[in-house]
Design a protein around this motif. Structure first.
Motif, short mmCIF file in Angstrom:
data_model
loop_
_atom_site.label_atom_id
_atom_site.label_comp_id
_atom_site.label_asym_id
_atom_site.label_seq_id
_atom_site.Cartn_x
_atom_site.Cartn_y
_atom_site.Cartn_z
N ASN A 55 34.62 -34.06 21.30
CA ASN A 55 35.97 -33.98 20.92
C ASN A 55 36.31 -34.94 19.77
OD1 ASN A 55 35.60 -36.32 22.38
ND2 ASN A 55 37.26 -35.56 24.08
N ILE A 56 35.38 -35.93 19.12
CA ILE A 56 36.11 -36.77 18.01
C ILE A 56 34.69 -36.60 17.09
CG2 ILE A 56 36.30 -38.88 17.41
CD1 ILE A 56 37.82 -39.35 20.02
N VAL A 57 35.24 -36.33 15.82
CA VAL A 57 34.06 -36.58 14.79
C VAL A 57 34.29 -37.80 14.00
CG1 VAL A 57 34.98 -34.70 13.26
CG2 VAL A 57 32.57 -35.07 13.11
N VAL A 58 33.24 -38.37 13.34
CA VAL A 58 33.38 -39.57 12.56
C VAL A 58 32.52 -39.20 11.07
CG1 VAL A 58 33.35 -41.96 12.33
CG2 VAL A 58 33.56 -41.12 14.56
N TYR A 59 33.06 -39.48 10.11
CA TYR A 59 32.43 -39.30 8.86
C TYR A 59 32.78 -40.27 8.08
CZ TYR A 59 36.31 -36.35 8.22
OH TYR A 59 37.75 -35.85 8.07
N PRO A 60 32.11 -40.32 6.94
CA PRO A 60 32.76 -41.40 5.63
C PRO A 60 34.03 -40.61 5.14
CG PRO A 60 30.22 -40.92 5.41
CD PRO A 60 30.65 -39.87 6.45
N LYS A 61 34.69 -41.73 5.04
CA LYS A 61 36.17 -41.50 4.44
C LYS A 61 35.97 -40.96 3.01
CE LYS A 61 39.41 -44.33 5.59
NZ LYS A 61 40.32 -45.21 5.65
N SER A 301 44.60 -41.59 19.65
CA SER A 301 44.62 -43.06 19.56
C SER A 301 43.15 -43.56 19.53
CB SER A 301 45.25 -43.41 20.76
OG SER A 301 44.84 -43.09 21.91
N ILE A 302 42.17 -42.76 19.98
CA ILE A 302 40.75 -43.20 20.27
C ILE A 302 40.20 -43.05 18.75
CG2 ILE A 302 38.55 -42.90 21.14
CD1 ILE A 302 39.62 -42.04 23.62
N SER A 303 40.63 -42.11 18.06
CA SER A 303 40.19 -42.07 16.64
C SER A 303 40.78 -43.13 15.88
CB SER A 303 40.78 -40.53 16.04
OG SER A 303 40.10 -39.53 17.12
N TYR A 304 41.82 -43.49 16.01
CA TYR A 304 42.50 -44.48 15.20
C TYR A 304 42.04 -45.66 15.51
CZ TYR A 304 46.47 -47.39 13.46
OH TYR A 304 47.23 -48.11 12.75
N GLN A 305 41.55 -45.97 16.80
CA GLN A 305 40.79 -47.37 16.96
C GLN A 305 39.27 -47.33 16.49
OE1 GLN A 305 41.14 -47.72 21.46
NE2 GLN A 305 43.30 -47.42 21.20
N ILE A 306 38.44 -46.12 16.28
CA ILE A 306 37.42 -46.06 15.75
C ILE A 306 37.68 -46.29 14.18
CG2 ILE A 306 35.43 -44.45 15.18
CD1 ILE A 306 35.75 -43.19 17.79
N ARG A 307 38.60 -45.60 13.43
CA ARG A 307 38.67 -46.12 12.15
C ARG A 307 39.26 -47.40 11.76
NH1 ARG A 307 42.23 -41.16 12.53
NH2 ARG A 307 43.96 -42.28 12.64
N GLU A 308 39.57 -48.17 12.76
CA GLU A 308 39.82 -49.60 12.73
C GLU A 308 38.66 -50.37 12.96
OE1 GLU A 308 44.26 -50.64 14.29
OE2 GLU A 308 42.80 -50.37 15.68
N ALA A 309 37.73 -49.90 13.67
CA ALA A 309 36.69 -50.71 13.99
C ALA A 309 35.32 -50.54 12.94
CB ALA A 309 36.14 -50.43 15.36
N ILE A 310 35.05 -49.39 12.37
CA ILE A 310 34.01 -49.09 11.63
C ILE A 310 34.75 -48.83 10.19
CG2 ILE A 310 32.31 -47.44 10.90
CD1 ILE A 310 32.07 -46.44 13.93
#
Length: 465
Positions: A55-61, A301-310
């Motif tokens: 339910n969340i995907v992370v990739y290079p900005k 909010s979880i996605s926001y925290q992931i963006r802050e961490a990585i």
């Protein structure tokens, strides 16, 4: 004297008390079962809907940036920018780290071609040769493919996660590759790989065959997977494959630390259904409201925290999965509350009917107590004490039966969790259920008690004479 009258009422009106007690018992059983399921249904639905993917995907900005000249997109197919696998450890440091139930990084390696081997040198010749992309190879029947590196049964804190856990609908023949495997069947640098079913069929490969790319790479086929998507045309290999061919010193120790690149990361997390507040831009909120938003387990909010961490990461919720989970949870929760309210309302009416009959039978007792000087408050206290004691007994039994019913329903509704009924004894629910039983008993008894207290003692005794 008060307690003697209380006990005598239970001894002489056992049938009436039993009817009222059974009504409260059934009501509290249903409420307990619904409340017990409600405390775990979010996690259960999350597991059931995991088949839809993360339910969340992370990739290079940087992949969001378009580089166009004269209307032509000049950005490489891979985006040219990657995340670092070592940065995934930072997921354990975010506020909602314990809500993360699965992580699956991927590295997409394109620019290669496969061609069947026409050599007949013996059983150890590879069936397929893997070449870097060379247009001239097309004349020999080669075609482009993409290899994707994944985690397989990878330890990540308290989790064991990876592609198989994040994609439970994948159908595998054989087995998944073993990470950090040094033993090779066909060569010192061979890696265990899995082929997509369409690719394996096209090449005529089976489990036990192998792919060679000269001295740079060799792959032992340990499984064939069917996914129903583009993965059927790909090669799947362990993300740590580069570790096996990293430079080593004369003692066999790896030189330096391998920094593995990853193209994207799929994250599965337990989340709260999205509402209007979840869609607000947190940077536009005042500090207090922003803290409330930050401390709620929304996918945003979880996605926001992931963006802050990585660093350099862009994390977004997959709305198809997140909205499906939220809608299902809302509808089931609403149904549970409706069933609970209906059960308590039915119990209240049953208690009211039972108490009305009991008080009607005890008119003479009420008139005698009033004529002997008993106040209305003392008589009301006696009847309320009877109802309260009945509620305590029936409510406690309803809590136990409801917990068992919740375990049984959970095993039947969510059979994918294992199918066996597990105990759902939640101690904090006991006082809640008993309090609800008291409310039902007192609310059901009050109309009958008030009616009895309005009756004149002389009229009661004259009618019974």
């Amino acid at each position: 004297m008060f307690f003697r009258l209380l006990m005598e009422s239970f001894r002489r009106q056992r049938r009436r008390k039993m009817l009222a007690g059974v009504a409260i018992l059934l009501g509290t059983t249903a409420v307990t079962a619904m409340l017990a399921l409600a405390t775990t249904i979010g996690d259960r639905i999350h597991k059931e809907l995991a088949v839809y993917g993360a339910n969340i995907v992370v990739y290079p900005k940087a992949d969001l940036l378009d580089v166009k000249v004269g209307g032509v997109d000049l950005k490489p197919a891979s985006g040219g920018v990657y995340l670092k696998e070592s940065d995934l450890e930072k997921l354990k440091t975010i506020f909602w780290a314990n809500n993360i139930t699965g992580v699956s990084p991927e590295f997409h390696m394109a620019g290669m071609m496969l061609v069947r081997n026409t050599a007949t040198g013996g059983p150890y010749d590879p069936r397929v040769i893997w070449h870097w992309n060379d247009p001239r190879m097309a004349g020999f029947g080669a075609f482009p493919i993409t290899a994707v590196g994944y985690w397989f049964q990878h330890p990540f804190g308290a989790l064991v996660t990876g592609a198989p856990q994040m994609h439970p609908w994948w159908q595998l023949q054989g087995r998944w590759p073993v990470e950090r495997s040094i033993t090779a069947t066909h060569g010192e640098g061979a890696q265990e790989i899995v082929l997509g079913s369409a690719l394996a069929k096209r090449l005529g490969l089976h489990i036990g065959d192998w792919i060679s790319m000269g001295n740079e790479f060799e792959g032992d086929v340990v499984g064939i997977v069917t996914t129903g998507d583009v993965t059927d045309q790909q090669i799947l290999y362990p993300l740590d494959a580069d570790d096996q061919v990293a430079p080593v010193d004369q003692n066999g120790k790896r030189i330096g630390e391998v920094q593995r690149d990853i193209s994207r990361v799929e994250v599965s997390a337990r989340t709260k259904p999205e509402d209007a507040f979840a869609r607000v831009d947190p940077d536009s909120l005042p500090p207090k409201q922003r803290e409330i938003w930050y401390c709620r387990p929304y996918a945003n909010s979880i996605s926001y925290q992931i963006r802050e961490a990585i660093p350099g990461a862009q994390a977004e919720q997959v709305r198809r999965v997140e909205q499906s989970e939220g809608n299902v949870l809302k509808r089931i929760s609403g149904l549970m509350w409706l069933i609970s309210a209906a059960a308590l309302l039915a119990a209240g009416f049953a208690v009211s009917a039972a108490m009305a009959t009991a008080i009607l039978e005890r008119r003479g007792e009420i008139g005698l107590m009033r004529s002997l000087g008993a106040s209305k408050g003392a008589i009301a206290l006696l009847f309320y004490a009877e109802a309260g004691l009945l509620a305590l007994i029936a409510g406690s039994m309803g809590y136990l039966l409801g917990s068992g019913l919740a375990a049984w329903l959970g095993a039947r509704i969510f059979a994918g969790d294992g199918g066996a009924a597990e105990a759902v004894l939640i101690p904090v629910l006991l006082p809640v259920v008993v309090a609800l039983a008291l409310v039902v008993a007192i609310a059901g008894s009050t109309p009958s008690i008030r009616t009895a207290l309005r009756m004149e003692p002389s009229a009661i005794l004259r009618a019974d004479a």
